[in-house]
Design a protein around this motif. Structure first.
Motif, PDB file in Angstrom:
ATOM      1  N   ALA A   1       4.228  65.979  60.521  1.00 43.20           N
ATOM      2  CA  ALA A   1       3.224  66.959  60.111  1.00 43.20           C
ATOM      3  C   ALA A   1       1.833  66.582  60.627  1.00 43.20           C
ATOM      4  O   ALA A   1       1.080  67.443  61.109  1.00 43.20           O
ATOM      5  CB  ALA A   1       3.211  67.075  58.585  1.00 43.20           C
ATOM      6  N   LEU A   2       1.488  65.304  60.544  1.00 40.15           N
ATOM      7  CA  LEU A   2       0.175  64.870  61.044  1.00 40.15           C
ATOM      8  C   LEU A   2       0.094  64.989  62.558  1.00 40.15           C
ATOM      9  O   LEU A   2      -0.978  65.242  63.117  1.00 40.15           O
ATOM     10  CB  LEU A   2      -0.095  63.434  60.608  1.00 40.15           C
ATOM     11  N   LEU A   3       1.227  64.814  63.234  1.00 38.32           N
ATOM     12  CA  LEU A   3       1.241  65.007  64.686  1.00 38.32           C
ATOM     13  C   LEU A   3       0.859  66.445  65.026  1.00 38.32           C
ATOM     14  O   LEU A   3       0.067  66.691  65.941  1.00 38.32           O
ATOM     15  CB  LEU A   3       2.626  64.669  65.238  1.00 38.32           C
ATOM     16  N   VAL A   4       1.411  67.410  64.290  1.00 36.41           N
ATOM     17  CA  VAL A   4       1.079  68.815  64.534  1.00 36.41           C
ATOM     18  C   VAL A   4      -0.386  69.080  64.203  1.00 36.41           C
ATOM     19  O   VAL A   4      -1.079  69.811  64.930  1.00 36.41           O
ATOM     20  CB  VAL A   4       2.002  69.732  63.714  1.00 36.41           C
ATOM     21  N   LEU A   5      -0.881  68.504  63.113  1.00 38.43           N
ATOM     22  CA  LEU A   5      -2.300  68.679  62.768  1.00 38.43           C
ATOM     23  C   LEU A   5      -3.213  68.169  63.866  1.00 38.43           C
ATOM     24  O   LEU A   5      -4.294  68.719  64.100  1.00 38.43           O
ATOM     25  CB  LEU A   5      -2.605  67.959  61.452  1.00 38.43           C
ATOM     26  N   GLN A   6      -2.795  67.102  64.552  1.00 35.35           N
ATOM     27  CA  GLN A   6      -3.591  66.552  65.644  1.00 35.35           C
ATOM     28  C   GLN A   6      -3.751  67.540  66.788  1.00 35.35           C
ATOM     29  O   GLN A   6      -4.708  67.480  67.554  1.00 35.35           O
ATOM     30  CB  GLN A   6      -2.932  65.274  66.178  1.00 35.35           C
ATOM     31  N   LEU A   7      -2.793  68.466  66.916  1.00 35.78           N
ATOM     32  CA  LEU A   7      -2.806  69.390  68.041  1.00 35.78           C
ATOM     33  C   LEU A   7      -3.623  70.645  67.780  1.00 35.78           C
ATOM     34  O   LEU A   7      -3.900  71.400  68.699  1.00 35.78           O
ATOM     35  CB  LEU A   7      -1.358  69.814  68.372  1.00 35.78           C
ATOM     36  N   LEU A   8      -3.995  70.887  66.532  1.00 39.66           N
ATOM     37  CA  LEU A   8      -4.636  72.138  66.156  1.00 39.66           C
ATOM     38  C   LEU A   8      -6.154  72.028  66.145  1.00 39.66           C
ATOM     39  O   LEU A   8      -6.721  71.010  65.728  1.00 39.66           O
ATOM     40  CB  LEU A   8      -4.152  72.568  64.770  1.00 39.66           C
ATOM     41  N   ARG A   9      -6.802  73.073  66.607  1.00 37.87           N
ATOM     42  CA  ARG A   9      -8.265  73.142  66.517  1.00 37.87           C
ATOM     43  C   ARG A   9      -8.683  73.396  65.068  1.00 37.87           C
ATOM     44  O   ARG A   9      -7.871  73.820  64.237  1.00 37.87           O
ATOM     45  CB  ARG A   9      -8.800  74.279  67.404  1.00 37.87           C
TER      46      ARG A   9
ATOM     47  N   LEU B   1      -3.963  64.116  53.287  1.00 38.19           N
ATOM     48  CA  LEU B   1      -4.438  63.713  54.610  1.00 38.19           C
ATOM     49  C   LEU B   1      -4.868  64.892  55.472  1.00 38.19           C
ATOM     50  O   LEU B   1      -5.507  64.691  56.510  1.00 38.19           O
ATOM     51  CB  LEU B   1      -3.332  62.939  55.333  1.00 38.19           C
ATOM     52  N   SER B   2      -4.528  66.114  55.075  1.00 32.79           N
ATOM     53  CA  SER B   2      -4.952  67.271  55.870  1.00 32.79           C
ATOM     54  C   SER B   2      -6.465  67.429  55.882  1.00 32.79           C
ATOM     55  O   SER B   2      -7.020  68.112  56.746  1.00 32.79           O
ATOM     56  CB  SER B   2      -4.303  68.549  55.327  1.00 32.79           C
ATOM     57  N   TRP B   3      -7.138  66.792  54.908  1.00 33.90           N
ATOM     58  CA  TRP B   3      -8.607  66.845  54.855  1.00 33.90           C
ATOM     59  C   TRP B   3      -9.245  65.630  55.526  1.00 33.90           C
ATOM     60  O   TRP B   3     -10.463  65.556  55.635  1.00 33.90           O
ATOM     61  CB  TRP B   3      -9.072  66.909  53.389  1.00 33.90           C
ATOM     62  N   ALA B   4      -8.446  64.693  55.974  1.00 35.29           N
ATOM     63  CA  ALA B   4      -8.977  63.462  56.568  1.00 35.29           C
ATOM     64  C   ALA B   4      -9.457  63.707  57.995  1.00 35.29           C
ATOM     65  O   ALA B   4      -9.051  64.679  58.645  1.00 35.29           O
ATOM     66  CB  ALA B   4      -7.902  62.377  56.559  1.00 35.29           C
TER      67      ALA B   4
ATOM     68  N   ALA C   1      -8.261  59.231  61.471  1.00 30.41           N
ATOM     69  CA  ALA C   1      -7.463  58.694  60.370  1.00 30.41           C
ATOM     70  C   ALA C   1      -6.071  59.325  60.365  1.00 30.41           C
ATOM     71  O   ALA C   1      -5.065  58.640  60.128  1.00 30.41           O
ATOM     72  CB  ALA C   1      -8.171  58.962  59.041  1.00 30.41           C
ATOM     73  N   GLN C   2      -5.989  60.609  60.643  1.00 30.40           N
ATOM     74  CA  GLN C   2      -4.687  61.277  60.690  1.00 30.40           C
ATOM     75  C   GLN C   2      -3.802  60.673  61.772  1.00 30.40           C
ATOM     76  O   GLN C   2      -2.611  60.441  61.559  1.00 30.40           O
ATOM     77  CB  GLN C   2      -4.883  62.772  60.950  1.00 30.40           C
ATOM     78  N   ARG C   3      -4.395  60.425  62.935  1.00 31.90           N
ATOM     79  CA  ARG C   3      -3.608  59.867  64.037  1.00 31.90           C
ATOM     80  C   ARG C   3      -3.098  58.479  63.683  1.00 31.90           C
ATOM     81  O   ARG C   3      -1.942  58.136  63.938  1.00 31.90           O
ATOM     82  CB  ARG C   3      -4.452  59.823  65.315  1.00 31.90           C
ATOM     83  N   ARG C   4      -3.943  57.654  63.083  1.00 32.10           N
ATOM     84  CA  ARG C   4      -3.534  56.291  62.742  1.00 32.10           C
ATOM     85  C   ARG C   4      -2.460  56.285  61.647  1.00 32.10           C
ATOM     86  O   ARG C   4      -1.503  55.513  61.719  1.00 32.10           O
ATOM     87  CB  ARG C   4      -4.762  55.492  62.304  1.00 32.10           C
TER      88      ARG C   4
ATOM     89  N   TYR D   1      -0.830  58.223  70.981  1.00 37.89           N
ATOM     90  CA  TYR D   1      -1.728  57.223  71.565  1.00 37.89           C
ATOM     91  C   TYR D   1      -2.005  57.475  73.036  1.00 37.89           C
ATOM     92  O   TYR D   1      -2.546  56.612  73.719  1.00 37.89           O
ATOM     93  CB  TYR D   1      -1.142  55.832  71.354  1.00 37.89           C
ATOM     94  N   HIS D   2      -1.631  58.667  73.525  1.00 35.48           N
ATOM     95  CA  HIS D   2      -1.973  59.033  74.896  1.00 35.48           C
ATOM     96  C   HIS D   2      -3.500  59.219  74.984  1.00 35.48           C
ATOM     97  O   HIS D   2      -4.116  59.784  74.083  1.00 35.48           O
ATOM     98  CB  HIS D   2      -1.248  60.331  75.287  1.00 35.48           C
ATOM     99  N   PRO D   3      -4.129  58.743  76.052  1.00 32.04           N
ATOM    100  CA  PRO D   3      -5.601  58.844  76.159  1.00 32.04           C
ATOM    101  C   PRO D   3      -6.127  60.258  75.973  1.00 32.04           C
ATOM    102  O   PRO D   3      -7.189  60.450  75.357  1.00 32.04           O
ATOM    103  CB  PRO D   3      -5.877  58.313  77.573  1.00 32.04           C
ATOM    104  N   ALA D   4      -5.419  61.256  76.473  1.00 33.20           N
ATOM    105  CA  ALA D   4      -5.900  62.642  76.357  1.00 33.20           C
ATOM    106  C   ALA D   4      -5.990  63.072  74.906  1.00 33.20           C
ATOM    107  O   ALA D   4      -6.898  63.790  74.513  1.00 33.20           O
ATOM    108  CB  ALA D   4      -4.985  63.578  77.142  1.00 33.20           C
ATOM    109  N   HIS D   5      -5.058  62.615  74.065  1.00 31.90           N
ATOM    110  CA  HIS D   5      -5.074  63.026  72.662  1.00 31.90           C
ATOM    111  C   HIS D   5      -5.989  62.124  71.837  1.00 31.90           C
ATOM    112  O   HIS D   5      -6.515  62.559  70.821  1.00 31.90           O
ATOM    113  CB  HIS D   5      -3.637  62.988  72.113  1.00 31.90           C
ATOM    114  N   ARG D   6      -6.170  60.901  72.266  1.00 31.78           N
ATOM    115  CA  ARG D   6      -7.092  60.035  71.546  1.00 31.78           C
ATOM    116  C   ARG D   6      -8.523  60.533  71.683  1.00 31.78           C
ATOM    117  O   ARG D   6      -9.337  60.373  70.782  1.00 31.78           O
ATOM    118  CB  ARG D   6      -6.979  58.600  72.044  1.00 31.78           C
ATOM    119  N   LYS D   7      -8.846  61.168  72.821  1.00 27.89           N
ATOM    120  CA  LYS D   7     -10.185  61.714  73.015  1.00 27.89           C
ATOM    121  C   LYS D   7     -10.480  62.818  72.010  1.00 27.89           C
ATOM    122  O   LYS D   7     -11.613  62.994  71.578  1.00 27.89           O
ATOM    123  CB  LYS D   7     -10.326  62.279  74.421  1.00 27.89           C
ATOM    124  N   GLN D   8      -9.435  63.589  71.639  1.00 25.22           N
ATOM    125  CA  GLN D   8      -9.625  64.681  70.704  1.00 25.22           C
ATOM    126  C   GLN D   8     -10.027  64.194  69.324  1.00 25.22           C
ATOM    127  O   GLN D   8     -10.629  64.921  68.532  1.00 25.22           O
ATOM    128  CB  GLN D   8      -8.348  65.509  70.598  1.00 25.22           C
ATOM    129  N   SER D   9      -9.642  62.941  69.004  1.00 28.69           N
ATOM    130  CA  SER D   9      -9.952  62.427  67.666  1.00 28.69           C
ATOM    131  C   SER D   9     -11.049  61.402  67.723  1.00 28.69           C
ATOM    132  O   SER D   9     -11.382  60.802  66.755  1.00 28.69           O
ATOM    133  CB  SER D   9      -8.682  61.810  67.063  1.00 28.69           C
TER     134      SER D   9
END
Length: 384
Positions: free
Chosen positions: A246-254, A309-312, A316-319, A376-384
């Motif tokens: 679920a947190l993985l999907v949250l990482q992808l959403l604007r 965690l949806s409010w974090a 923090a969500q990625r970790r 932990y891909h660099p492209a997604h780490r930049k988003q967070s």
């Protein structure tokens, strides 16, 4: 004054007039799907031998005497998505209708190679009927892709929603998230306990050393857990697996996307896929056989973790997602197989689904590692 890029009201900049870009999601999905076809076609990848038959002799052989409508339709259905993705992946280099022919040829060539490779597998038989039905499937998929191109490609409403809800770098993550419900289809020791490396590694070393090797016995030293310990392990793995996905999907959403509703819909769709698989591979009355007190407890615990965690912050969500998936991997591989799971696996119906069984098992093993790579891909780490 325009809103900053990270503002909830920021809207992705429109592409220049006349500009047309390819779909990274279609290309990533095409690569993943092609690999699944290779795995399903050559599963179980063991016992390779040479019988003195040329690999392409099947092309000129008689059509099989015995075949079923199920075999025909599964071959057609298996290759149709390949044709669709090939057409979408060729955009904008080829217009959709111009891409139908090269997409069909590419799909047929892949099928020819897969059938030829089965010549050397003892459990597989190359078939020109399979090739014909695969070709029919990839052709239908290519035609469907061309017909639906306005829905999926540039200037479509679906693409506008994609750009509004997901960043441009989300293509890899969307492909990984889309594989999770497929990975859940194969029976697991725990509801969301993916990444069990012990059985495939045991089989690999047994074939390599030509002697039976059970890594579970060596690793666990014949440890026997109590019912309470099995229950606790199941709760932990279920909660961690659910939270990580679920947190993985949250990482992808604007931020402007309906994040909580989309995640809830995604989780419900995954549970529906799991129930449908249980009904199909076991029996219709067993659609909800996966429901157990420990599974329900893990889902409740995971849901509470996701809600908080949806409010974090994204970092923090990625970790937490990475930690949850890692903990799920450790417990899944460290805890002995539940006797109930072993008895359930014995009733898993392969038969006509042998090809799909191999691909489903493969996905169930590699998915957590794909998810950790994405997080932990660099492209997604930049988003967070």
């Amino acid at each position: 004054m325009p809103a900053p890029p990270d503002s909830p009201t920021a809207v992705p900049a429109a592409a220049p007039s006349g500009a047309s870009t390819g779909s990274a999601f279609a290309r990533v999905s095409l690569l993943v799907y092609a690999l699944l076809i290779v795995y399903a076609s050559w599963y179980p990848f063991s016992g390779w031998r040479d019988l003195g038959i040329k690999p392409f002799d099947y092309l000129w052989a008689r059509l099989p005497y015995y075949w079923t409508g199920f075999d025909v339709w599964t071959n057609v259905a298996g290759y149709a998505p390949l044709g669709l993705l090939l057409v979408l992946a060729m955009h904008p280099h080829l217009r959709p209708w111009w891409a139908v022919l090269p997409a069909t040829l590419a799909g047929v060539l892949l099928s020819v190679c897969m059938e030829a490779g089965q010549t050397y597998l003892p459990t597989r038989v190359p078939s020109n009927l399979d090739l014909l039905t695969n070709a029919a499937g990839v052709t239908l998929g290519a035609l469907l892709g061309a017909a639906c191109s306005r829905t999926f490609l540039h200037e479509s409403r679906l693409l506008l929603v994609r750009q509004r809800w997901f960043p441009a770098e989300a293509s890899r993550g969307l492909a990984v998230a889309g594989l999770w419900p497929l990975a859940l289809i194969y029976p697991q020791n725990h509801l969301f306990g993916l990444g069990n490396l012990v059985p495939p590694l045991s089989g690999f070393f047994s074939d390599l050393l030509d002697t039976p090797i059970d890594l579970a016995t060596a690793w666990l030293n014949n440890a026997q857990l109590s019912a309470e310990q099995y229950w606790l392990a199941d709760v932990i793995v279920t909660a961690c697996g659910l939270t990580g996905a679920a947190l993985l999907v949250l990482q992808l959403l604007r931020r402007q996307a309906p994040r909580r509703r989309l995640v809830a819909l995604y989780l419900l769709a995954c549970i529906a896929a799991k129930s449908l698989a249980c009904a199909l591979f076991f029996a219709p009355q067993n659609a909800f056989v996966w429901i157990s007190p420990s599974a329900v407890g893990g889902i409740m615990l995971g849901t509470m973790m996701i809600a908080g965690l949806s409010w974090a912050p994204p970092t923090a969500q990625r970790r937490v997602a990475g930690l949850a998936l890692f903990l799920s991997l450790v417990v899944t591989n460290a805890v002995p197989a539940n006797p109930y799971y072993l008895s359930t696996l014995e009733t898993w119906v392969q038969g006509k689904f042998l090809n799909f069984d191999g691909a489903a098992q493969f996905l169930s093993v590699i998915w957590p590692f794909l998810a950790l790579w994405m997080l932990y891909h660099p492209a997604h780490r930049k988003q967070s």
